[in-house]
Design a protein around this motif. Structure first.
Motif, PDB file in Angstrom:
ATOM      1  N   ARG A   1      -7.327  23.829 -51.391  1.00 27.50           N
ATOM      2  CA  ARG A   1      -6.450  24.868 -51.917  1.00 27.50           C
ATOM      3  C   ARG A   1      -5.299  25.155 -50.954  1.00 27.50           C
ATOM      4  O   ARG A   1      -4.134  25.280 -51.370  1.00 27.50           O
ATOM      5  N   TYR A   2      -5.601  25.222 -49.649  1.00 31.31           N
ATOM      6  CA  TYR A   2      -4.544  25.438 -48.659  1.00 31.31           C
ATOM      7  C   TYR A   2      -3.541  24.272 -48.682  1.00 31.31           C
ATOM      8  O   TYR A   2      -2.325  24.477 -48.532  1.00 31.31           O
ATOM      9  N   THR A   3      -4.042  23.071 -48.858  1.00 27.55           N
ATOM     10  CA  THR A   3      -3.169  21.896 -48.881  1.00 27.55           C
ATOM     11  C   THR A   3      -2.233  21.941 -50.083  1.00 27.55           C
ATOM     12  O   THR A   3      -1.038  21.624 -49.979  1.00 27.55           O
ATOM     13  N   GLU A   4      -2.763  22.333 -51.227  1.00 30.27           N
ATOM     14  CA  GLU A   4      -1.926  22.397 -52.435  1.00 30.27           C
ATOM     15  C   GLU A   4      -0.804  23.418 -52.299  1.00 30.27           C
ATOM     16  O   GLU A   4       0.211  23.339 -53.009  1.00 30.27           O
ATOM     17  N   GLU A   5      -0.952  24.368 -51.379  1.00 29.78           N
ATOM     18  CA  GLU A   5       0.097  25.369 -51.155  1.00 29.78           C
ATOM     19  C   GLU A   5       1.244  24.820 -50.312  1.00 29.78           C
ATOM     20  O   GLU A   5       2.306  25.457 -50.227  1.00 29.78           O
TER      21      GLU A   5
ATOM     22  N   CYS B   1       3.241  18.827 -50.570  1.00 32.03           N
ATOM     23  CA  CYS B   1       2.086  18.287 -51.286  1.00 32.03           C
ATOM     24  C   CYS B   1       2.396  18.103 -52.768  1.00 32.03           C
ATOM     25  O   CYS B   1       2.987  18.972 -53.419  1.00 32.03           O
TER      26      CYS B   1
ATOM     27  N   ARG C   1      -0.566  26.031 -41.672  1.00 28.48           N
ATOM     28  CA  ARG C   1       0.571  25.583 -42.491  1.00 28.48           C
ATOM     29  C   ARG C   1       0.451  24.101 -42.851  1.00 28.48           C
ATOM     30  O   ARG C   1       0.982  23.642 -43.863  1.00 28.48           O
TER      31      ARG C   1
END
Length: 499
Positions: free
Chosen positions: A15-19, A23, A102
């Motif tokens: 989920r953090y990566t999709e933000e 990405c 980040r």
């Protein structure tokens, strides 16, 4: 005060990566992140206050960088990822990545490669990673600072995942060496034969076919490890990672179905892989980079084996992605094995950055991550070979007779290399001594249809270039001796093996 998110779940890291603005979601449902830095930054890597195979920096300079990075971390959210390098209690090492939130994709990729651990002990090795912090005064304002005294690596201003992966493994190199072994930039596989299972270790620089050779199937073979292996006395091999960081350029399901299947799962992390606006991936498109990568877990493969379940290493393969007179397969003596290991000859690929791609290289041990003086590698390998009979072979995974585009040259294709590996496992190759290099070259390999790839002199004779061949022989013998002589620690017996 910033937060530290300790060991988030895979779902949270996804989920953090999709933000991340960089990405995108692929047609497979996986994440694909485009980075600013496209390969490892060897020119920005410094070892602190030690005799080293590369650049060094003072303790004072490192402490100053540590202070700057700690100040930056105090105001930026971080992710803490804990795990093991290796899963055998004999040699496993507690590892930690402290990663700027980040850039969550790097944390998600590293979590897949670590073996899980559930204790709260402090790490044996730690990588502290802040892509958003520049390092003015260092090459490209980037720094990978390696403190072997405390087993801490600090990475500044690189968003390429390889600096996290190699950061821990570089320090692990030193740990293994101090324990009497040698960490090798190598794959590991097991091949069933009528005379029992045979364990292969495959050494090669990134992009030379190490992963492909490891995963290509012979007799229902199973991969064990694709990138780093610890070799200890008695030929015992130890794995390091619970997954793979595989190159994706020219990934073909026909030749590499297991890797392709893993790479195309929705749980895989992609890095710098080409995709169009609709999310469709093209592994053959190189307009952005040829160094596209994927991280997946071993369990995503069609089959794999645990290093703890196999016996000592039987065969060592040294890959040489060459373009002239190196045969598809040659059998080496122990001294020749250490010599060609130390030569580390290959044609560079995009994995090493634009400065290496397409150039003839000599990288000792094909291991640019060994942090100590390189001569120690060759001596240690010869010592280890003396403790257990490991047959060693040199394999050319490139071309014979010239560069791509020269119609007088020939490509050593994946089926050629696979036939050589199968022949080694089953001991069905017929060899004779090469009069020029004194290693053994093949006169017959089952299911191998081109004798000119086995004995390059035949190709040069047929194309009227025998004088060119002789010139290359003399040049290589001279250059090899001169190159090995620069390693002051290296045994004279190793140097003589190529003279």
């Amino acid at each position: 005060m910033a937060d530290v998110f300790v060991n988030p779940t895979p779902e949270e890291l996804r989920r953090y990566t999709e933000e991340m603005p960089e990405c995108r979601i692929t047609e497979f449902g996986s994440v694909n992140v485009q980075t600013q830095v496209l390969s490892r930054s060897a020119g920005s890597t410094f070892v602190v206050d030690r005799a080293s195979s590369g650049k060094t920096m003072t303790r004072e300079a490192f402490d100053d960088i540590a202070r700057q990075q700690d100040e930056y971390i105090a105001s930026n959210d971080m992710l803490q990822i804990d795990g093991w390098i290796g899963n055998d209690p004999t040699l496993r090492t507690r590892a930690r990545l402290l990663m700027e939130k980040r850039y969550a994709n790097i944390a998600g990729m590293q979590q897949k490669l670590y073996f899980a651990r559930d204790d709260d002990d402090e790490p044996d090795v730690c990588v502290i990673y802040t892509p958003g912090l520049r390092a003015p005064g260092y090459p490209d304002d980037r720094l990978i600072a390696v403190d072997l005294d405390h087993n801490v690596t600090r990475v500044l201003n690189s968003d390429y995942f390889g600096e996290s992966k190699k950061g821990g493994l570089r320090m692990w190199n030193n740990i293994v060496f101090e324990k009497g072994g040698l960490a090798l930039h190598a794959g590991l596989k097991v091949i069933p034969t009528t005379s029992g299972d045979k364990v292969f270790m495959i050494i090669g620089l990134s992009g030379t076919g190490k992963t492909t050779t490891t995963f290509t199937t012979q007799n229902g073979s199973k991969p064990i490890q694709d990138d780093f292996v610890g070799l200890m006395p008695g030929g015992i091999a130890y794995g390091t990672e619970n997954g793979c960081f595989a190159k994706t350029f020219s990934l073909d399901p026909e030749f590499e179905p297991s890797i392709y299947g893993a790479v195309t799962k929705p749980t895989t992390y992609l890095e710098n892989v080409y995709q169009d606006d609709s999310g469709t991936v093209n592994f053959f498109e190189q307009s952005y980079t040829q160094n596209g990568r994927a991280v997946f877990e071993m369990r995503d493969l069609l089959a794999y084996e645990d290093a703890r379940n196999v016996g000592p290493v039987d065969y060592l393969l040294i890959l040489n992605r060459n373009e002239n007179i190196i045969p598809a397969v040659a059998k080496l003596t122990q001294e020749q094995s250490a010599a060609y290991f130390m030569l580390g000859e290959t044609t560079g690929t995009s994995a090493g950055g634009a400065d290496e791609e397409g150039k003839f290289l000599r990288v000792p041990g094909t291991n640019p991550f060994f942090p100590l003086p390189h001569g120690l590698q060759g001596n240690r390998l010869l010592e280890l070979l003396a403790t257990h009979p490991i047959e060693t072979y040199l394999l050319n995974t490139g071309r014979v007779g010239g560069k791509d585009g020269d119609d007088r040259s020939k490509k050593v294709k994946i089926p050629h290399t696979s036939a050589c590996v199968k022949g080694i496992a089953e001991q069905t190759i017929v060899f004779e001594e090469d009069p020029d290099f004194r290693y053994l070259v093949a006169t017959d390999v089952p299911d191998f249809d081109d004798p000119e790839l086995l004995q390059p002199v035949l190709l040069y004779e047929r194309t009227g270039r025998i004088e060119e061949y002789r010139g290359i022989v003399e040049r290589l013998k001279r250059e090899r001796v001169e190159h090995l002589q620069q390693f002051s620690e290296l045994s004279e017996d190793i140097i003589k093996a190529v003279g």
